[in-house]
Design an enzyme around this catalytic site. Structure first.
Site, short mmCIF file in Angstrom:
data_model
loop_
_atom_site.label_atom_id
_atom_site.label_comp_id
_atom_site.label_asym_id
_atom_site.label_seq_id
_atom_site.Cartn_x
_atom_site.Cartn_y
_atom_site.Cartn_z
N ASP A 49 7.53 -45.59 -64.98
CA ASP A 49 7.03 -44.21 -64.79
C ASP A 49 7.93 -43.31 -63.94
O ASP A 49 7.43 -42.57 -63.08
CB ASP A 49 5.62 -44.25 -64.19
CG ASP A 49 4.59 -44.94 -65.09
OD1 ASP A 49 4.98 -45.46 -66.15
OD2 ASP A 49 3.40 -44.97 -64.72
N ASP A 87 3.85 -43.13 -68.33
CA ASP A 87 2.43 -42.81 -68.27
C ASP A 87 2.24 -41.71 -69.32
O ASP A 87 2.99 -40.72 -69.33
CB ASP A 87 2.13 -42.29 -66.85
CG ASP A 87 0.73 -42.61 -66.38
OD1 ASP A 87 0.21 -43.69 -66.73
OD2 ASP A 87 0.16 -41.78 -65.65
N HIS A 89 -0.77 -39.79 -71.09
CA HIS A 89 -2.20 -39.54 -71.25
C HIS A 89 -2.53 -38.47 -72.29
O HIS A 89 -1.78 -37.50 -72.45
CB HIS A 89 -2.80 -39.10 -69.91
CG HIS A 89 -2.69 -40.13 -68.82
ND1 HIS A 89 -3.09 -41.44 -68.99
CD2 HIS A 89 -2.23 -40.04 -67.54
CE1 HIS A 89 -2.89 -42.10 -67.86
NE2 HIS A 89 -2.36 -41.28 -66.97
N HIS A 93 -7.94 -36.76 -70.43
CA HIS A 93 -8.01 -38.21 -70.21
C HIS A 93 -9.07 -38.57 -69.15
O HIS A 93 -9.28 -37.81 -68.21
CB HIS A 93 -6.64 -38.74 -69.77
CG HIS A 93 -6.53 -40.21 -69.79
ND1 HIS A 93 -6.64 -41.00 -68.66
CD2 HIS A 93 -6.35 -41.08 -70.83
CE1 HIS A 93 -6.52 -42.27 -69.01
NE2 HIS A 93 -6.34 -42.35 -70.31
N LYS A 147 1.83 -45.89 -72.03
CA LYS A 147 0.56 -46.49 -71.62
C LYS A 147 -0.39 -45.43 -71.10
O LYS A 147 0.05 -44.36 -70.66
CB LYS A 147 0.81 -47.56 -70.55
CG LYS A 147 1.51 -46.99 -69.34
CD LYS A 147 1.89 -48.06 -68.35
CE LYS A 147 2.52 -47.43 -67.13
NZ LYS A 147 1.64 -46.49 -66.43
N CYS A 192 1.11 -48.18 -60.43
CA CYS A 192 1.66 -48.75 -61.67
C CYS A 192 2.65 -49.88 -61.44
O CYS A 192 2.71 -50.83 -62.23
CB CYS A 192 2.21 -47.64 -62.54
SG CYS A 192 0.87 -46.57 -63.15
#
Ligand code: VGL
Ligand code: ZN
Length: 244
Positions: A49, A87, A89, A93, A147, A192
């Site tokens: 990330d 990351d 989303h 989210h 993810k 993370c």
């Protein structure tokens, strides 16, 4: 004359011996210099990330986040295998405070899979905010894992979503390629990076976190807690200078 040492000589000998013993004792107290680690063909660097959202000017800036970029670029030279995560989303989210009436960022809510920290809207799919940091130079990276793209489930870990059962495919990818050791870097140490490292251990990988190639959010003691959990799980905590 028989060779009996004079009292003077034996005193000097004793003093010298004591000094030598003293040195040994001091040496034993000094922490052992960490052995350098040499990544091999079965090792992968995981860069978690390192995105605009997590550096200054982004939607969820991590203090000093951009400082990891030059270090990660340099570390990359020591690895044959590099995996990058993002990351990623959906708008609206479930991990966004704005999706929960009456909730503010950094509060928590109960989700079916457990307690969820609520964040500012961040890393929305396809936005500039979600792009990798422009100075990250990892031309050899062969896989990007995205993810957190299921609207109702967060995913700090690059291996398993927050429901604890939905796999991202990363473990299968690494195992199929014969990789048994991972070195985790990136953002954020206590979310993370930590969740990725903990799942890597659970999945049987030898796992290192390169501490100075990470930066933390540190929310209500989350950083100390993350290091305790990682250390207890057998994650090895090293510095970039430990890698040869
Ligand atoms: C992260 C909070 C929310 C991270 C991602 O990359 O550590 N933290 N989403
Ligand atoms: Zn997120």
């Amino acid at each position: 004359m028989t060779a009996i040492a004079s009292p003077d000589i034996s005193r000097r000998f004793l003093l010298r011996s004591a000094a030598a013993l003293g040195l040994v004792a001091v040496g034993a107290l000094r922490p052992a210099r960490a052995q350098t680690v040499k990544p091999d063909a079965k090792s992968a660097l995981i860069v978690v990330d390192v995105q605009n959202c997590f550096v200054d000017g982004g939607t969820l800036p991590v203090k000093g986040g951009a400082e990891v970029v030059p270090l990660i670029n340099k570390l990359a030279a020591s690895f044959d295998n590099i995996v990058v995560t993002q990351d990623w989303h959906t708008p609206g989210h479930a991990s966004f405070a704005s999706s929960h009436a009456g909730k503010k960022p950094f509060e928590t809510t109960a989700m079916p899979y457990g307690t969820q920290v609520l964040w500012p809207d961040h890393c929305v799919q396809g936005s500039d905010d979600a792009a990798l940091h422009k100075d990250l130079k990892l031309p050899k990276a062969e896989l990007i894992i995205r993810k957190g793209f299921n609207k109702n489930v967060d995913s700090y870990s690059a291996f398993v979503e927050a429901d604890g059962k939905t796999m991202t495919g990363l473990a299968g990818y690494l195992k199929e390629r014969g990789i048994d050791t991972v070195f985790v870097t990136g953002l954020a140490t206590d979310f993370c990076v930590a969740w990725t490292a903990l799942d890597a251990r659970k999945l049987g990988f030898t796992t290192y976190v390169i501490e100075d190639a990470t930066r933390a959010i540190d929310l209500n003691g989350s950083l100390a807690n993350a290091w305790k959990q990682m250390t207890d799980a057998g994650v090895k905590r090293i510095k970039a200078s430990d890698i040869s």
